[in-house]
Design an enzyme around this catalytic site. Structure first.
Site, PDB file in Angstrom:
ATOM      1  N   HIS A   1      -9.314  30.479  18.157  1.00 34.62           N
ATOM      2  CA  HIS A   1      -9.709  29.196  17.155  1.00 34.62           C
ATOM      3  C   HIS A   1      -8.659  28.272  17.482  1.00 34.62           C
ATOM      4  O   HIS A   1      -8.838  27.070  17.588  1.00 34.62           O
ATOM      5  CB  HIS A   1     -10.139  29.555  16.095  1.00 34.62           C
ATOM      6  CG  HIS A   1     -10.589  28.299  15.177  1.00 34.62           C
ATOM      7  ND1 HIS A   1     -11.556  27.262  15.473  1.00 34.62           N
ATOM      8  CD2 HIS A   1      -9.654  27.572  14.497  1.00 34.62           C
ATOM      9  CE1 HIS A   1     -11.257  26.136  14.772  1.00 34.62           C
ATOM     10  NE2 HIS A   1      -9.957  26.431  14.238  1.00 34.62           N
TER      11      HIS A   1
ATOM     12  N   ASP B   1       5.015  22.586  23.510  1.00 34.33           N
ATOM     13  CA  ASP B   1       4.905  23.977  23.211  1.00 34.33           C
ATOM     14  C   ASP B   1       5.027  24.276  21.856  1.00 34.33           C
ATOM     15  O   ASP B   1       6.052  23.840  20.921  1.00 34.33           O
ATOM     16  CB  ASP B   1       5.727  24.775  24.083  1.00 34.33           C
ATOM     17  CG  ASP B   1       7.048  25.046  23.588  1.00 34.33           C
ATOM     18  OD1 ASP B   1       7.797  24.137  23.807  1.00 34.33           O
ATOM     19  OD2 ASP B   1       7.502  25.920  23.103  1.00 34.33           O
TER      20      ASP B   1
ATOM     21  N   CYS C   1     -16.081  29.845  16.751  1.00 32.67           N
ATOM     22  CA  CYS C   1     -16.880  29.110  15.732  1.00 32.67           C
ATOM     23  C   CYS C   1     -18.342  29.164  15.982  1.00 32.67           C
ATOM     24  O   CYS C   1     -19.103  28.808  15.331  1.00 32.67           O
ATOM     25  CB  CYS C   1     -16.226  27.659  15.595  1.00 32.67           C
ATOM     26  SG  CYS C   1     -14.523  27.659  14.903  1.00 32.67           S
TER      27      CYS C   1
ATOM     28  N   CYS D   1     -16.120  22.428  15.234  1.00 28.84           N
ATOM     29  CA  CYS D   1     -15.225  23.201  16.366  1.00 28.84           C
ATOM     30  C   CYS D   1     -16.379  24.081  17.276  1.00 28.84           C
ATOM     31  O   CYS D   1     -17.462  24.511  16.961  1.00 28.84           O
ATOM     32  CB  CYS D   1     -14.327  24.230  16.057  1.00 28.84           C
ATOM     33  SG  CYS D   1     -13.459  24.955  17.457  1.00 28.84           S
TER      34      CYS D   1
ATOM     35  N   CYS E   1     -15.819  26.015  19.628  1.00 34.51           N
ATOM     36  CA  CYS E   1     -15.105  27.123  20.331  1.00 34.51           C
ATOM     37  C   CYS E   1     -15.777  28.323  20.406  1.00 34.51           C
ATOM     38  O   CYS E   1     -16.724  28.499  19.429  1.00 34.51           O
ATOM     39  CB  CYS E   1     -13.360  27.530  19.966  1.00 34.51           C
ATOM     40  SG  CYS E   1     -13.317  28.522  18.663  1.00 34.51           S
TER      41      CYS E   1
ATOM     42  N   ASP F   1      11.600  29.028  29.702  1.00 36.24           N
ATOM     43  CA  ASP F   1      12.542  28.390  29.052  1.00 36.24           C
ATOM     44  C   ASP F   1      13.841  29.086  29.553  1.00 36.24           C
ATOM     45  O   ASP F   1      13.874  29.939  30.341  1.00 36.24           O
ATOM     46  CB  ASP F   1      12.542  28.614  27.302  1.00 36.24           C
ATOM     47  CG  ASP F   1      12.626  30.291  27.065  1.00 36.24           C
ATOM     48  OD1 ASP F   1      12.847  31.130  28.110  1.00 36.24           O
ATOM     49  OD2 ASP F   1      12.467  30.514  25.883  1.00 36.24           O
TER      50      ASP F   1
HETATM   51 ZN   LIG Z   1     -13.260  27.118  16.817  1.00 38.46          ZN
END
Ligand SMILES: [Zn+2]
Length: 370
Positions: A347, A278, A321, A316, A318, A92
């Site tokens: 997560h 973002d 998880c 999820c 990920c 930025d």
């Molecule tokens: Zn997750």
């Protein structure tokens, strides 16, 4: 050579599936960019970000200028090398933090004098200086120095702020073009250069927003951001401003909405034709124990999770998880363990990046000719 942007598919609602070719990475859009304020996406290591599929992250010019300093980073080969992040980056302009964090600001046409929030030392930022700092940092995409108009701002104030932002946009662009070859990796990457985006301001006034777009497009930036949103205005006003500005921006340049938003918002904006977003929300909320899941928001501090053996989000895939229970994440949070911020952030980032992946897939199959 700056960026190259290809729109692969456009839907009736204006959503676009695209690809931005940047010096360090080709980025699939629409994309969500995790925020790496001080050269780190807080609590998440770079190899983990890569595994999560993050293609581009943000760095904050104001923070990195104050510490460790842009000249130190330039001497170490630029921000990519310093933090060991091989993929794309965006910095930025420093403007937002100067206006939100620093003390004793004094704004003139020339620039902004401010005191560091760290040690009270005095600094002067001009559009030219912001460009010099961003060129030393060497992100793939830089932002023009602007004044983020506060909310609420009356019409006179919004007009004056826009006048300043437009003058600073011109000066940013001229200085950037004259010095773009000074980026630390210029020769290493075969003469490639950074790209510069202009920032649409104008407060919550539709006609000022339109004027802002018109003037910036005349200057011909590599991409355009919509700034001055998520500054405390009601959500329907955010949406109204985005809807007003998007159709006016050139279709062949990337469009970036700065500082948004909640999961449902980033999906909505992407489907309207926003290519880049973002937000600190997924990582900041994670550090406070707030998880975004397919079942809604989950406050992991809740007593009801004390012995809950289920994953944070059953839908999820990920790494958090797949391995850990709600009970364990709650325990880490309650014990003040550092791992708590890490696992919660991983997560939430997986959830945000997953939304964009899902949107990209559906934009590709919704009509169009590709
Ligand atoms: Zn997750």
């Amino acid at each position: 050579m700056a960026l190259e942007f290809n729109v692969l598919n456009t839907t009736e609602a204006g959503g676009r599936r695209g690809r931005i070719h940047l010096p360090h990475r080709t980025v699939e859009t629409p994309v969500f960019m995790p925020v790496g304020t001080l050269g780190t996406v807080k609590a998440v290591a770079q190899d983990v970000l890569e595994n999560l599929g993050a293609e581009i992250i943000l760095g904050n010019t104001y923070h990195l200028y104050l510490r460790p300093g842009h000249e130190a980073i330039r001497r170490m080969g630029g921000l990519h090398r310093f933090i060991s992040w091989p993929r794309a980056m965006l910095t930025d302009s420093g403007g937002f933090q100067v206006f939100s964090l620093s003390a004793l600001r004094k704004v003139t046409d020339e620039g902004v004098r401010f005191r560091s929030h760290l040690d009270g030392s005095s600094h002067f930022f001009t559009p030219e200086h912001s460009m010099d700092v961003q060129i030393a940092l060497g992100a793939d995409i830089c932002m023009a120095f602007d004044e983020c108009t506060e909310y609420p701002a009356d019409r006179t104030r919004a007009e004056e702020s826009l006048r300043l932002t437009l003058a600073w946009a011109r000066r940013s662009l001229d200085h950037f073009r004259a010095h773009s070859h000074e980026v630390p990796w210029h020769e290493e990457l075969g003469g490639k250069t950074q790209s510069l985006f202009g920032i649409v301001q104008g407060g919550m006034y539709r006609d000022l927003r339109r004027e802002s777009v018109e003037r910036l497009v005349e200057m011909d930036f590599d991409g355009y951001a919509i700034g001055g949103l998520s500054v405390g205005e009601p959500r329907d006003l955010t949406l109204e401003m985005i809807a007003e500005v998007l159709p006016l921006l050139p279709a062949d340049k990337p469009r970036y909405v700065m500082g948004v938003g909640y999961p449902d918002e980033i999906e909505k904006y992407a489907r309207m034709g926003v290519d880049m977003m973002d937000c600190v929300l997924p990582t900041r909320a994670a550090r406070h124990g707030l998880l975004f899941t397919s079942e809604g928001r989950l406050n992991i501090k809740g007593k009801k999770y004390a012995e809950d053996q289920g994953p944070p989000d059953p839908a999820c895939s990920c790494m958090v998880c797949q391995r850990y229970s709600r009970a364990y994440l709650r325990h880490l949070m309650h014990s003040g363990e550092a791992l708590s911020a890490t696992l919660n952030s991983i997560h939430n980032l997986a959830y945000y990046l997953g939304i964009m992946e899902h949107v990209r897939k559906s934009l590709h199959s919704d009509g169009g000719d590709s």
